[in-house]
Design a protein around this motif. Structure first.
Motif: not given
Length: 253
Positions: A4-23
């Motif tokens: 996408g725009s890179g303003e929202v990032l979705l990563d995974y730390d094991g069974a935990v999803a991590v959504v990052t606001l990146n603007a």
């Protein structure tokens, strides 16, 4: 997740999803496009049975500064115009969608949270905040009526008196006060916010199937006010649109 725009990032730390606001350049203020990317991320999380928790975090000095100024200004000029209406709807839908994510959710809050940014953190099941965080409803200060069911989701955490102080009278609180009021579970040093959030998330995510079942029933049994959140959103919307249009008219005088 698709690029996408890179303003929202979705990563995974094991069974935990991590959504990052990146603007960070606009203090993570929400645009309709960013809101759409958030909802796509939440959809992806819901579609993965191996994920048992979600952490929402942010890059920069603000967790989220609310709605993007241009989005709010455009909506104020003509709230009923289809693209403006849809843009505001997308912002509402993004934090409401967060509140419906099937897994337990944690907000890792550093810096400031204002307006829709407050709604974003209030939408989660649990909040870990920095001691020096700045939490401010901020709607009336901008000449806007609160939106997104703000009164309901704030008051169900901190009660009538504190909600009135913050939402009506403009009181700003820090992380320690948020913990005292019950708006946050813990207030910690800024550098420890994400570590502690991930620690808690990993604990419940160890059994994703159970985590999803427990989160759903927790919300059904506990997270209810005198007026349901979805109904409150409809109550507040006309008043907020009126206030935004009034502000836009005043700016053009």
């Amino acid at each position: 997740m698709a690029a996408g725009s890179g303003e929202v990032l979705l990563d995974y730390d094991g069974a935990v999803a991590v959504v990052t606001l990146n603007a960070p350049d606009r203090r993570n203020a929400l645009t309709s496009g960013m809101a759409g990317e958030l909802m796509a991320a939440f959809d992806e999380v819901d579609g993965r049975s191996d994920v048992g928790a979600l952490v929402v975090r942010a890059v920069g000095k603000s967790f989220c500064a609310g709605g993007d100024i241009k989005t709010l200004t455009d909506a104020g000029r003509d709230p009923a115009e289809s693209s403006n209406y849809e843009g505001m709807s997308a912002i509402y839908d993004s934090f409401y969608r967060l509140g419906q994510v099937r897994v337990p959710t944690v907000a890792a809050v550093r810096g400031s949270a204002v307006g829709a940014g407050m709604n974003m953190l209030l939408a989660t099941d649990l909040r870990i905040v920095a001691r020096d965080a700045r939490l401010l409803c901020g709607f009336l200060k901008r000449g806007m009526h609160p939106g997104g069911g703000h009164f309901v989701i704030l008051s169900r955490l901190i009660g009538r008196e504190a909600a009135a102080a913050m939402a009506l009278f403009g009181e700003e609180i820090n992380g320690d006060r948020a913990r005292e009021l019950g708006l946050a579970w813990e207030s910690v040093d800024d550098a420890e916010v994400e570590k502690r959030s991930l620690e808690l998330a990993a604990r419940v995510a160890a059994d994703p199937e159970l985590a999803r079942m427990a989160a759903g029933n927790f919300r059904r049994e506990v997270v209810n006010g005198a007026v349901p959140w979805d109904v409150a959103m409809q109550f507040e919307r006309p008043a907020q649109m009126w206030s935004m249009r009034r502000s836009a008219a005043g700016a053009n005088d």
